[in-house]
Design a protein around this motif. Structure first.
Motif, PDB file in Angstrom:
ATOM      1  N   ALA A   1       9.846 -10.128  15.336  1.00  0.00           N
ATOM      2  CA  ALA A   1       9.178 -10.845  16.421  1.00  0.00           C
ATOM      3  C   ALA A   1       8.157 -11.854  15.890  1.00  0.00           C
ATOM      4  CB  ALA A   1       8.489  -9.852  17.345  1.00  0.00           C
ATOM      5  N   TYR A   2       7.767 -11.749  14.652  1.00  0.00           N
ATOM      6  CA  TYR A   2       6.756 -12.619  14.047  1.00  0.00           C
ATOM      7  C   TYR A   2       5.474 -12.671  14.866  1.00  0.00           C
ATOM      8  CZ  TYR A   2      10.059 -14.030  10.536  1.00  0.00           C
ATOM      9  OH  TYR A   2      10.932 -14.007   9.500  1.00  0.00           O
ATOM     10  N   ASN A   3       5.177 -11.526  15.498  1.00  0.00           N
ATOM     11  CA  ASN A   3       3.915 -11.462  16.242  1.00  0.00           C
ATOM     12  C   ASN A   3       2.919 -10.634  15.438  1.00  0.00           C
ATOM     13  OD1 ASN A   3       1.864 -11.338  18.056  1.00  0.00           O
ATOM     14  ND2 ASN A   3       3.172 -10.855  19.828  1.00  0.00           N
ATOM     15  N   TRP A   4       2.336 -11.277  14.427  1.00  0.00           N
ATOM     16  CA  TRP A   4       1.429 -10.544  13.543  1.00  0.00           C
ATOM     17  C   TRP A   4       0.212  -9.988  14.273  1.00  0.00           C
ATOM     18  CZ3 TRP A   4       0.949 -12.134   7.764  1.00  0.00           C
ATOM     19  CH2 TRP A   4       2.245 -12.158   7.205  1.00  0.00           C
ATOM     20  N   PRO A   5      -0.423 -10.741  15.127  1.00  0.00           N
ATOM     21  CA  PRO A   5      -1.610 -10.193  15.809  1.00  0.00           C
ATOM     22  C   PRO A   5      -1.284  -8.922  16.606  1.00  0.00           C
ATOM     23  CG  PRO A   5      -1.587 -12.539  16.041  1.00  0.00           C
ATOM     24  CD  PRO A   5      -0.258 -12.167  15.444  1.00  0.00           C
ATOM     25  N   PHE A   6      -0.155  -8.911  17.326  1.00  0.00           N
ATOM     26  CA  PHE A   6       0.192  -7.724  18.095  1.00  0.00           C
ATOM     27  C   PHE A   6       0.547  -6.571  17.141  1.00  0.00           C
ATOM     28  CE2 PHE A   6       3.127  -5.205  20.892  1.00  0.00           C
ATOM     29  CZ  PHE A   6       2.104  -4.720  21.699  1.00  0.00           C
ATOM     30  N   GLY A   7       1.298  -6.888  16.080  1.00  0.00           N
ATOM     31  CA  GLY A   7       1.601  -5.890  15.052  1.00  0.00           C
ATOM     32  C   GLY A   7       0.326  -5.302  14.472  1.00  0.00           C
ATOM     33  N   ALA A   8      -0.660  -6.176  14.243  1.00  0.00           N
ATOM     34  CA  ALA A   8      -1.934  -5.716  13.690  1.00  0.00           C
ATOM     35  C   ALA A   8      -2.615  -4.761  14.661  1.00  0.00           C
ATOM     36  CB  ALA A   8      -2.837  -6.906  13.381  1.00  0.00           C
ATOM     37  N   ALA A   9      -2.568  -5.070  15.953  1.00  0.00           N
ATOM     38  CA  ALA A   9      -3.196  -4.200  16.954  1.00  0.00           C
ATOM     39  C   ALA A   9      -2.504  -2.839  16.978  1.00  0.00           C
ATOM     40  CB  ALA A   9      -3.121  -4.849  18.336  1.00  0.00           C
ATOM     41  N   LEU A  10      -1.149  -2.837  16.879  1.00  0.00           N
ATOM     42  CA  LEU A  10      -0.425  -1.566  16.835  1.00  0.00           C
ATOM     43  C   LEU A  10      -0.784  -0.784  15.569  1.00  0.00           C
ATOM     44  CD1 LEU A  10       3.150  -2.605  18.088  1.00  0.00           C
ATOM     45  CD2 LEU A  10       1.218  -1.732  19.399  1.00  0.00           C
ATOM     46  N   SER A  11      -0.955  -1.518  14.452  1.00  0.00           N
ATOM     47  CA  SER A  11      -1.337  -0.876  13.195  1.00  0.00           C
ATOM     48  C   SER A  11      -2.692  -0.203  13.315  1.00  0.00           C
ATOM     49  CB  SER A  11      -1.409  -1.896  12.060  1.00  0.00           C
ATOM     50  OG  SER A  11      -0.197  -2.555  11.922  1.00  0.00           O
ATOM     51  N   VAL A  12      -3.607  -0.891  14.014  1.00  0.00           N
ATOM     52  CA  VAL A  12      -4.938  -0.316  14.189  1.00  0.00           C
ATOM     53  C   VAL A  12      -4.826   1.005  14.966  1.00  0.00           C
ATOM     54  CG1 VAL A  12      -7.175  -0.619  15.327  1.00  0.00           C
ATOM     55  CG2 VAL A  12      -6.181  -2.480  13.991  1.00  0.00           C
ATOM     56  N   ALA A  13      -3.997   1.020  16.001  1.00  0.00           N
ATOM     57  CA  ALA A  13      -3.797   2.249  16.781  1.00  0.00           C
ATOM     58  C   ALA A  13      -3.267   3.367  15.875  1.00  0.00           C
ATOM     59  CB  ALA A  13      -2.843   1.998  17.930  1.00  0.00           C
ATOM     60  N   LEU A  14      -2.287   2.999  15.021  1.00  0.00           N
ATOM     61  CA  LEU A  14      -1.700   3.981  14.122  1.00  0.00           C
ATOM     62  C   LEU A  14      -2.737   4.461  13.102  1.00  0.00           C
ATOM     63  CD1 LEU A  14       1.108   5.217  13.630  1.00  0.00           C
ATOM     64  CD2 LEU A  14       1.430   3.525  11.828  1.00  0.00           C
ATOM     65  N   ALA A  15      -3.514   3.513  12.579  1.00  0.00           N
ATOM     66  CA  ALA A  15      -4.520   3.851  11.569  1.00  0.00           C
ATOM     67  C   ALA A  15      -5.522   4.845  12.130  1.00  0.00           C
ATOM     68  CB  ALA A  15      -5.224   2.590  11.079  1.00  0.00           C
ATOM     69  N   ILE A  16      -5.881   4.664  13.412  1.00  0.00           N
ATOM     70  CA  ILE A  16      -6.848   5.583  14.026  1.00  0.00           C
ATOM     71  C   ILE A  16      -6.287   7.011  14.048  1.00  0.00           C
ATOM     72  CG2 ILE A  16      -7.942   6.203  16.221  1.00  0.00           C
ATOM     73  CD1 ILE A  16      -8.284   3.121  16.654  1.00  0.00           C
ATOM     74  N   VAL A  17      -4.990   7.131  14.403  1.00  0.00           N
ATOM     75  CA  VAL A  17      -4.364   8.459  14.422  1.00  0.00           C
ATOM     76  C   VAL A  17      -4.329   9.054  13.019  1.00  0.00           C
ATOM     77  CG1 VAL A  17      -2.224   9.708  14.879  1.00  0.00           C
ATOM     78  CG2 VAL A  17      -2.996   7.935  16.454  1.00  0.00           C
ATOM     79  N   VAL A  18      -3.959   8.210  12.037  1.00  0.00           N
ATOM     80  CA  VAL A  18      -3.860   8.692  10.649  1.00  0.00           C
ATOM     81  C   VAL A  18      -5.224   9.167  10.148  1.00  0.00           C
ATOM     82  CG1 VAL A  18      -3.524   7.916   8.281  1.00  0.00           C
ATOM     83  CG2 VAL A  18      -1.824   7.365  10.018  1.00  0.00           C
ATOM     84  N   ILE A  19      -6.257   8.360  10.418  1.00  0.00           N
ATOM     85  CA  ILE A  19      -7.592   8.732   9.963  1.00  0.00           C
ATOM     86  C   ILE A  19      -8.028  10.029  10.635  1.00  0.00           C
ATOM     87  CG2 ILE A  19     -10.029   8.056  10.045  1.00  0.00           C
ATOM     88  CD1 ILE A  19      -8.994   5.124   9.664  1.00  0.00           C
ATOM     89  N   ALA A  20      -7.710  10.153  11.925  1.00  0.00           N
ATOM     90  CA  ALA A  20      -8.059  11.386  12.636  1.00  0.00           C
ATOM     91  C   ALA A  20      -7.352  12.576  12.009  1.00  0.00           C
ATOM     92  CB  ALA A  20      -7.680  11.260  14.116  1.00  0.00           C
ATOM     93  N   ALA A  21      -6.055  12.391  11.678  1.00  0.00           N
ATOM     94  CA  ALA A  21      -5.296  13.493  11.080  1.00  0.00           C
ATOM     95  C   ALA A  21      -5.896  13.905   9.738  1.00  0.00           C
ATOM     96  CB  ALA A  21      -3.834  13.093  10.901  1.00  0.00           C
ATOM     97  N   ILE A  22      -6.288  12.896   8.946  1.00  0.00           N
ATOM     98  CA  ILE A  22      -6.860  13.196   7.633  1.00  0.00           C
ATOM     99  C   ILE A  22      -8.192  13.935   7.790  1.00  0.00           C
ATOM    100  CG2 ILE A  22      -7.849  12.167   5.556  1.00  0.00           C
ATOM    101  CD1 ILE A  22      -5.692   9.989   5.795  1.00  0.00           C
ATOM    102  N   LEU A  23      -8.997  13.471   8.767  1.00  0.00           N
ATOM    103  CA  LEU A  23     -10.296  14.124   8.989  1.00  0.00           C
ATOM    104  C   LEU A  23     -10.116  15.570   9.434  1.00  0.00           C
ATOM    105  CD1 LEU A  23     -12.447  11.325  10.673  1.00  0.00           C
ATOM    106  CD2 LEU A  23     -12.551  12.187   8.327  1.00  0.00           C
ATOM    107  N   VAL A  24      -9.151  15.780  10.338  1.00  0.00           N
ATOM    108  CA  VAL A  24      -8.907  17.153  10.806  1.00  0.00           C
ATOM    109  C   VAL A  24      -8.447  18.023   9.636  1.00  0.00           C
ATOM    110  CG1 VAL A  24      -7.368  18.569  12.228  1.00  0.00           C
ATOM    111  CG2 VAL A  24      -8.455  16.542  13.207  1.00  0.00           C
TER     112      VAL A  24
END
Lengths: 367, 290
Positions: B255-278
Motif C-alpha cells: 500500500a506504500y502507506n508508511w505513516p499508517f504502517g507506522a501507526a500500526l507498528s506503534v500499536a504493536l510495539a505497545i503490546v510487545v512492550i507490555a508483554a515484556i514488562l509482564v
C-alpha cells in the motif's frame, strides 16, 4: 522417653558410591531422648550416616531398625525423622509460617490446627514476630531457627542436624549451641547432630560418636572421650593432647609403665581391660593433656623429665607453653597449659625446666 | 610530569569516547528509528507522497475501521495461544531434561536447540508439507482411523499459523524453563520429601512455583516472537489466516502507506512492550536465592 531404650539401631551398615566405599560395617545405637553427636573430619562418612538414617540415600548393605523394626527400605517421606539441612534449605517462595507449616499441610491437617502449631513452634524458637517474612529477609541465625522449627513441628522421633551451625559466625554459633541444647531438653526429642567441630560436640552432646575413614572409632560421653580415648586418632582429634610413643612395660595393678624417649612414664589403665591385656613390649603412646603437665616440685617422684620452653603464648585465661623435650631436649614437642596470672607467667622462654604429670592423669593408647 | 599528565588525559578522553559510543549505538540504531516511527505515525499520505503535517488520522482510522481492531485482537489471542501451547509442550520436555544425569542432559538440550540453527523459511516449508493435504499429519490420522479422508483443517488457515508458530518457537520456551528448573537447589526437593511430601506434592508446591519465573520469560519470548512474525502467516495462513503482522507488512510493502504502517507498528510495539514488562515482573520472583 527413657534414655536407656534404643530408639534406632544401625546394624553392620555399609555404603559405597559405585566402587568407592564410604562406610564400613557401622554398628550404632541411638538412645531415646539423647543428644548424640557424630564427630569426624571431612570425608569420615559422618554426613553419610545421617543421610542413610534420613532416607536421603539407600544403604548398600546392613539394616536400620526403628523400635526393632527394619526401616532400611522405607521411603524418605514416611520416616518419622526430620532433617535440619546444612544450608537450611528453606523454601524461598514461602513465608516463615509457610515453611514451618509445610510438614503439616502436606499431611492435610486443618488450617486452624496448622496455624496453632506453627504459632507454638515459632514461639519455641523465638520467631513469633517474623511469621510473615520471607527467608531472604532473615539473618543466618533466624533462618537456622526457622529450619529447626520446620523440623520439630512434625513431632519426629528423631531430628537430624547436618552441620547446621557451620555457616554462622563464632558468637552466633555459641548462642545457637546453647539454644539447641535447651530446645532439645524442652521437647525431649532425640537429636542426631553431625559436626566436624569437637568444641561444638563437647558443648552439646550427651554422647559423641567419633568417626574416621568410614569407621566408628569411639562412642562415649564427652568425658570418656576426653580422658579415655581408645585409639591414637581419637586421642589426637579430640581436644589438645600430648602423645609420647614407647613400649609397654609389665602391668602394675591399675597402672602400667611405658618406656619412652622421656624415660619411664607410668599411666593409669583403670577400667580398660584391653590395656591390661596388651602384651609387654607392645607399641603404645602415653597420652596426657596439656593441663595435666606441670612444673615438677619435690613431691613429684615419678613421670619426671626435663624440657626447654620453646614458645610461650598468652591465650587469655590460660597460658600455653610449647616445650621441646626428649633426646637433647629436641625430639619431642609437648604442650603445657596453665592458668594465666596477672603478674605474668612464671615460665620464661628458653628456660630448661623439670616437668611432671600425675600417673592418674596419664593414659595409654595402643599404637 | 607533564608527559604523564597528557597520557592521563588522553586515557580519560578515550574512556569517555568508549562510554559515549556504548550509549550512542543503541540510541542511534534502536531508539532513533523507534522515534522516527512514532513521528511518521502522525503524518499522512496524499497521492503517494508523505504529507509532513501532524494529524491523528492514522490512529482514528485504526480505532474506527472495522477491519483493524478485530484482526489486532485475533492476532493477540492467536499469539497467547501459541505461547500457551509452547509452554505446555516445553515444560514436560524441560522437566525431563533436568531428570537426566550429566552429559546426557546437555547433549539432549543441544539436540532440542538444533532447529534454531536452520533457516526459518526452510522450516516453514517443511512444516507446511507436514500439515498439507498429502502431508504426514493427514496420512497418520487417516491411517489411525481418526479421519476418513485427508482434511484441509491444518493448512492455509489460522490453525496452520497456530501449529507452525508453536513448532517453530518451542525451543525458545524450553530454554528458559530448563534454566529455571535447573537452578532449583536439589536440597529444597529433598527437604520437601523429608517433611513428608509425596512426589506430586513436591512438584506442585516446590518445583512448579519456583520454575514460574522461567515460564513467564518463556511465555513473553514466544508471544513477542509470534506477534512480530509476518512470514509464517504469509506462507501457511492462506487467505483466511490474516494476522496483524501481514497487515503491517502490506502497508509498507504494497500500500506504500508508511505513516499508517507506522501507526500500526506503534500499536504493536505497545503490546510487545507490555508483554515484556509482564514477563519481567513475574520473571523476578521473590527471593529466589535462599
Amino acid at each position: 522417653m527413657n534414655q536407656n531404650t534404643d530408639l534406632l539401631t544401625l546394624r553392620s551398615v555399609s555404603k559405597a558410591y559405585g566402587t568407592v566405599p564410604v562406610l564400613h560395617d557401622i554398628d550404632l545405637s541411638i538412645r531415646d531422648g539423647e543428644f548424640l553427636t557424630v564427630l569426624g573430619p571431612s570425608g569420615s562418612g559422618k554426613t553419610t550416616v545421617l543421610r542413610l538414617i534420613g532416607g536421603l540415600e539407600p544403604l548398600t548393605s546392613g539394616e536400620i531398625r526403628l523400635d526393632g523394626e527394619d526401616i532400611s527400605r522405607m521411603p524418605i517421606n514416611r520416616r518419622p525423622f526430620n532433617t535440619v539441612f546444612q544450608d537450611y534449605a528453606l523454601f524461598p517462595h514461602m513465608t516463615v509460617s509457610g515453611n514451618v507449616g509445610y510438614g503439616l499441610s502436606v499431611r492435610h491437617l486443618k488450617r486452624t490446627e496448622i496455624a496453632r502449631r506453627v504459632g507454638e513452634a515459632l514461639d519455641l524458637v523465638q520467631l513469633g514476630l517474623f511469621a510473615e517474612r520471607f527467608p531472604s529477609q532473615l539473618s543466618g541465625g533466624q533462618r537456622q531457627r526457622v529450619a529447626l522449627a520446620r523440623a520439630l513441628i512434625c513431632q519426629p522421633r528423631l531430628i537430624l542436624l547436618d552441620e547446621p551451625l557451620a555457616a554462622l559466625d563464632l558468637e552466633l554459633r555459641r548462642q545457637m549451641q546453647e539454644f539447641l541444647k535447651s530446645i532439645q531438653r524442652e521437647i525431649k526429642t532425640t537429636f542426631l547432630f553431625v559436626t566436624h567441630d569437637q568444641e561444638e560436640a563437647i558443648g552439646m552432646a550427651d554422647r559423641i560418636c567419633v568417626m574416621q575413614a568410614g569407621h566408628i572409632r569411639q562412642l562415649g560421653t564427652p568425658h570418656e572421650l576426653y580422658y579415655k580415648p581408645n585409639c591414637e586418632f581419637v586421642a589426637r582429634f579430640f581436644g589438645e593432647n600430648n602423645l609420647v610413643a614407647g613400649k609397654l612395660g609389665p602391668v602394675q595393678g591399675e597402672q602400667r609403665p611405658i618406656e619412652t624417649a622421656l624415660g619411664r612414664l607410668v599411666c593409669s589403665i583403670g577400667g580398660q581391660p584391653h590395656l591390661k591385656a596388651a602384651p609387654d613390649g607392645a607399641s603404645a603412646f602415653a597420652a596426657f593433656r596439656p593441663e595435666a603437665l606441670h612444673l615438677a616440685d619435690a613431691t613429684d617422684s615419678g613421670n619426671r623429665f626435663s624440657g626447654t620452653i620453646a614458645d610461650l603464648a598468652f591465650a587469655g585465661s590460660s597460658t600455653v607453653a610449647t616445650i621441646a623435650a626428649g633426646a637433647d631436649n629436641a625430639s619431642q614437642r609437648l604442650r603445657l597449659r596453665m592458668p594465666s596470672r596477672i603478674g605474668g607467667s612464671v615460665l620464661k622462654s628458653g628456660e630448661t625446666v623439670s616437668l611432671s604429670f600425675a600417673p592418674h592423669e596419664g593414659h595409654l593408647v595402643l599404637a | 610530569m607533564s608527559g604523564a599528565g597528557s597520557t592521563d588525559s588522553a586515557e580519560r578522553l578515550l574512556s569517555r569516547l568508549v562510554t559515549m559510543l556504548a550509549f550512542a549505538l543503541p540510541v542511534i540504531f534502536v531508539l532513533v528509528p523507534l522515534a522516527i516511527f512514532l513521528v511518521y505515525s502522525f503524518f499522512s499520505v496524499d497521492q503517494g507522497t508523505i504529507v509532513h503535517v501532524p494529524t491523528l488520522g492514522n490512529y482514528a482510522r485504526f480505532f474506527t475501521d472495522p477491519i483493524f481492531l478485530p484482526v489486532f485482537w485475533n492476532t493477540i489471542v492467536l499469539c497467547v495461544s501459541v505461547a500457551v501451547i509452547c509452554i505446555l509442550l516445553a515444560y514436560p520436555a524441560a522437566y525431563f531434561l533436568t531428570t537426566l544425569k550429566g552429559r546426557w542432559r546437555y547433549a539432549l538440550l543441544m539436540l532440542l536447540l538444533v532447529p534454531l540453527l536452520m533457516s526459518y523459511v526452510i522450516k516453514i516449508y517443511a512444516i507446511r508439507s507436514i500439515l498439507g493435504l498429502n502431508g504426514f499429519l493427514n496420512k497418520a490420522l487417516v491411517a489411525l482411523g481418526i479421519l476418513d479422508q485427508p482434511s484441509t483443517l491444518f493448512v492455509f488457515n489460522m490453525n496452520a499459523i497456530l501449529l507452525t508458530l508453536s513448532l517453530l518457537l518451542i525451543p525458545f520456551a524450553i530454554l528458559p524453563i530448563f534454566l529455571s528448573l535447573e537452578r532449583i537447589p536439589q536440597t529444597l526437593l529433598r527437604a520437601s520429601d523429608d517433611l513428608g511430601a509425596s512426589g506430586l506434592q513436591t512438584f506442585l508446591r516446590i518445583t512448579l512455583p519456583l520454575s514460574m519465573p522461567g515460564v513467564a520469560s518463556a511465555a513473553s519470548f514466544v508471544f513477542v516472537l509470534a506477534i512480530g512474525d509476518f512470514l509464517t502467516p504469509q506462507m501457511v495462513g492462506g487467505i483466511s489466516g490474516f494476522t496483524f503482522g501481514r497487515i503491517l507488512y502490506s502497508q509498507f510493502g504494497t500500500a506504500y502507506n508508511w505513516p499508517f504502517g507506522a501507526a500500526l507498528s506503534v500499536a504493536l510495539a505497545i503490546v510487545v512492550i507490555a508483554a515484556i514488562l509482564v514477563g519481567e515482573r513475574f520473571g523476578r520472583s521473590r527471593g529466589t536465592s535462599v
